[in-house]
Design a protein around this motif. Structure first.
Motif, mmCIF file in Angstrom:
data_model
loop_
_atom_site.group_PDB
_atom_site.id
_atom_site.type_symbol
_atom_site.label_atom_id
_atom_site.label_comp_id
_atom_site.label_asym_id
_atom_site.label_seq_id
_atom_site.Cartn_x
_atom_site.Cartn_y
_atom_site.Cartn_z
ATOM 1 N N ASP A 1 0.836 -1.202 0.000
ATOM 2 C CA ASP A 1 0.000 0.000 0.000
ATOM 3 C C ASP A 1 0.871 1.252 0.000
ATOM 4 O O ASP A 1 0.561 2.250 -0.643
ATOM 5 N N CYS A 2 1.930 1.193 0.780
ATOM 6 C CA CYS A 2 2.826 2.350 0.865
ATOM 7 C C CYS A 2 3.530 2.577 -0.474
ATOM 8 O O CYS A 2 3.681 3.709 -0.928
ATOM 9 N N ILE A 3 3.944 1.491 -1.091
ATOM 10 C CA ILE A 3 4.619 1.614 -2.391
ATOM 11 C C ILE A 3 3.689 2.281 -3.393
ATOM 12 O O ILE A 3 4.039 3.231 -4.076
ATOM 13 N N ALA B 1 -6.796 8.105 1.076
ATOM 14 C CA ALA B 1 -7.280 7.319 2.208
ATOM 15 C C ALA B 1 -6.113 6.708 2.985
ATOM 16 O O ALA B 1 -6.091 6.723 4.220
ATOM 17 N N HIS B 2 -5.146 6.202 2.252
ATOM 18 C CA HIS B 2 -3.999 5.570 2.921
ATOM 19 C C HIS B 2 -3.226 6.591 3.755
ATOM 20 O O HIS B 2 -2.772 6.290 4.858
ATOM 21 N N CYS B 3 -3.092 7.794 3.244
ATOM 22 C CA CYS B 3 -2.334 8.829 3.955
ATOM 23 C C CYS B 3 -2.998 9.199 5.285
ATOM 24 O O CYS B 3 -2.332 9.657 6.210
ATOM 25 N N GLU C 1 -4.066 7.232 7.385
ATOM 26 C CA GLU C 1 -3.701 6.300 8.452
ATOM 27 C C GLU C 1 -2.240 5.887 8.423
ATOM 28 O O GLU C 1 -1.830 5.013 9.182
ATOM 29 N N CYS C 2 -1.459 6.475 7.558
ATOM 30 C CA CYS C 2 -0.058 6.066 7.463
ATOM 31 C C CYS C 2 0.863 7.280 7.592
ATOM 32 O O CYS C 2 0.932 8.121 6.695
ATOM 33 N N GLY C 3 1.536 7.371 8.717
ATOM 34 C CA GLY C 3 2.445 8.484 8.968
ATOM 35 C C GLY C 3 3.616 8.495 8.005
ATOM 36 O O GLY C 3 4.092 9.552 7.606
ATOM 37 N N ALA C 4 4.088 7.311 7.631
ATOM 38 C CA ALA C 4 5.245 7.237 6.732
ATOM 39 C C ALA C 4 4.922 7.879 5.390
ATOM 40 O O ALA C 4 5.731 8.608 4.826
ATOM 41 N N CYS C 5 3.715 7.605 4.898
ATOM 42 C CA CYS C 5 3.343 8.152 3.595
ATOM 43 C C CYS C 5 3.023 9.643 3.691
ATOM 44 O O CYS C 5 3.267 10.395 2.759
ATOM 45 N N ARG C 6 2.486 10.054 4.847
ATOM 46 C CA ARG C 6 2.300 11.500 5.032
ATOM 47 C C ARG C 6 3.651 12.191 5.023
ATOM 48 O O ARG C 6 3.832 13.246 4.432
#
Ligand SMILES: [Zn+2]
Length: 342
Positions: free
Chosen positions: A4-6, A31-33, A35-40
Motif C-alpha cells: 500500500d505504501c509503495i 485514504a492511505h495517507c 492512516e499512514c504516517g510514513a506516507c504522510r
C-alpha cells in the motif's frame, strides 16, 4: 515497506509531477495517507523538495475541497475531453488574476479521462488555495510544515506544482542553464528523476538495463532497472541514493503524450539529448532542410515534422525553449514520439 505504501508513494509522486493517475489511485492514496504516517511524511518530503513556498490551507477546507474534487472528477468523467479544453482558459484566467503568470499545464488532458478530471480538479483546488493563502505570509509554509504533513498533501502538491508551472508561460528570455537536467535514457527514451522510493525492495520486475554514471565522474555502467508501480511510463532505477522513479520527459500533442527520444547516449547527468542520427541537424531556424513547420503542441510550442513521418508518429521541437518547457533549454533540436509504457 508494504505494498500500500509503495503504491501510495508512487501515486503521490505521479500527482506531484502532474502525471496521469486514476481517480481510484488518487482516492486510495488519500485514504492511505490518513492512516499512514510514513506516507504522510513522504508527501511532506515531496513538497519540501520544491524551492517555492507551498501555500497552506486549513485542513477542514482541504477536506471539503477534496470532497468537491472527487465529485467533480466523477461528474466530468463522461465529458472530460470537452471539459478539459473548455475549462482551461477560464481557470487559467482565474489563476492569472490571483497569481499573475499564466499557466496551462493541465490543458493537455483529454485522452485520459482521469488525468483530465484530476487536472480540472486540481485547478479547482488551486484557485481556492491561492485565494485562501493570500492571507498568511508565504513564510507560514516553512513555519508549519506539520500541517502539510497531516492533511491535504495532495492538494498542496497540486498547488505547488501549478505555481512552478506558472513559470512555463514566462518569456523566453530565461537564461539557459549551464548544464542539462539529470536525464538518463532507456531504449533511447529520455527520463528525468522523480521521487526516491523509500525502500529498495520496491524493485521487483526487471525491464532491462540503463547505462549511466549518474552524477559521478566515473565510467557509465549498466544498471538493472525495474517496472514502475505506476503505469505512467516511469521506470525504477536504483541509484547511489536508493531506488528512484525516473519519469518520462513528455509533452502533450493532440491530447497524447509524446516522449523525448535521444540519438546520443546521455549516459551521465547533465548531458543534453540530441536528435536521432537519422535526422541531419537543421541548418535553418525554421528546421529546414530536415524539418517542416507543422503546428503547435498543447503548450503552443511550434512543432516540426520530418518528411514521410506523420506528426502523430513523431515531431521535432526547435532548440531554445524556456527552461520550464519539457525540452528544457536544450541547445539542440529534440525529437518526440508517442510514449511507451515499459
Ligand atoms: Zn504508507
Amino acid at each position: 515497506m508494504e505494498m500500500d505504501c509503495i503504491r501510495t508513494q508512487a501515486t503521490l509522486s505521479a500527482v506531484h509531477d502532474n502525471e496521469s493517475v486514476t481517480d481510484e489511485n488518487a482516492e486510495a492514496a488519500r485514504a492511505h495517507c490518513e492512516e499512514c504516517g510514513a506516507c504522510r511524511a513522504f508527501a511532506a518530503e515531496l513538497r519540501a523538495l520544491d524551492s517555492l513556498p507551498a501555500p497552506q490551507a486549513p485542513p477542514e477546507l482541504i477536506d471539503r475541497v477534496m470532497v468537491a474534487v472527487t465529485a467533480i472528477a466523477a461528474e466530468r468523467a463522461e465529458e472530460i475531453e470537452a471539459a478539459a479544453i473548455l475549462e482551461a482558459p477560464a481557470v487559467a484566467s482565474a489563476v492569472a488574476q490571483a497569481s499573475g503568470p499564466r499557466f496551462e499545464w493541465f490543458s493537455g488532458a483529454g485522452r485520459w479521462k482521469a488525468y483530465g478530471a484530476l487536472g480540472a480538479a486540481a485547478a479547482a483546488v488551486l484557485v481556492v488555495a491561492f485565494l485562501v493563502t493570500r492571507t498568511p505570509a508565504p513564510e507560514t509554509a516553512s513555519i508549519h510544515p506539520a500541517a502539510g504533513a497531516e492533511a491535504g498533501t495532495l492538494d498542496l502538491t497540486f498547488s505547488n506544482e501549478a505555481a512552478k508551472s506558472a513559470g512555463a508561460a514566462a518569456p523566453m528570455a530565461t537564461p539557459a542553464p549551464p548544464r542539462a537536467p539529470d536525464y538518463l535514457t532507456f531504449r533511447n527514451r529520455v527520463y528525468k528523476p522523480g521521487s526516491l522510493l523509500s525502500d529498495s525492495t520496491t524493485a521487483t520486475e526487471s525491464i532491462g538495463t540503463v547505462t549511466t554514471a549518474f552524477s559521478g565522474a566515473g565510467a557509465p555502467t549498466q544498471v538493472q532497472s525495474y517496472r514502475s508501480p505506476v503505469t505512467d511510463g516511469s521506470i525504477v532505477v536504483p541509484g547511489p541514493d536508493g531506488s528512484r522513479l525516473y519519469e518520462p520527459v513528455v509533452r502533450i500533442f493532440s491530447s497524447l503524450k509524446y516522449q523525448m527520444v535521444a540519438g546520443n547516449a546521455v549516459d551521465r547527468f547533465g548531458q543534453w539529448p540530441e536528435l536521432p542520427s537519422r535526422f541531419p541537424a537543421p541548418t535553418s531556424p525554421d528546421g529546414s532542410p530536415t524539418f517542416v513547420i507543422a503546428g503547435g503542441d498543447m503548450l503552443g510550442v511550434q512543432t516540426h515534422t520530418a518528411a514521410g513521418i506523420p506528426q502523430t508518429q513523431g515531431f521535432a521541437i526547435a532548440p531554445g525553449t524556456p527552461s520550464t518547457d519539457p525540452a528544457g533549454s536544450n541547445p539542440n533540436w529534440t525529437w518526440w514520439e508517442p510514449i511507451l509504457i515499459p
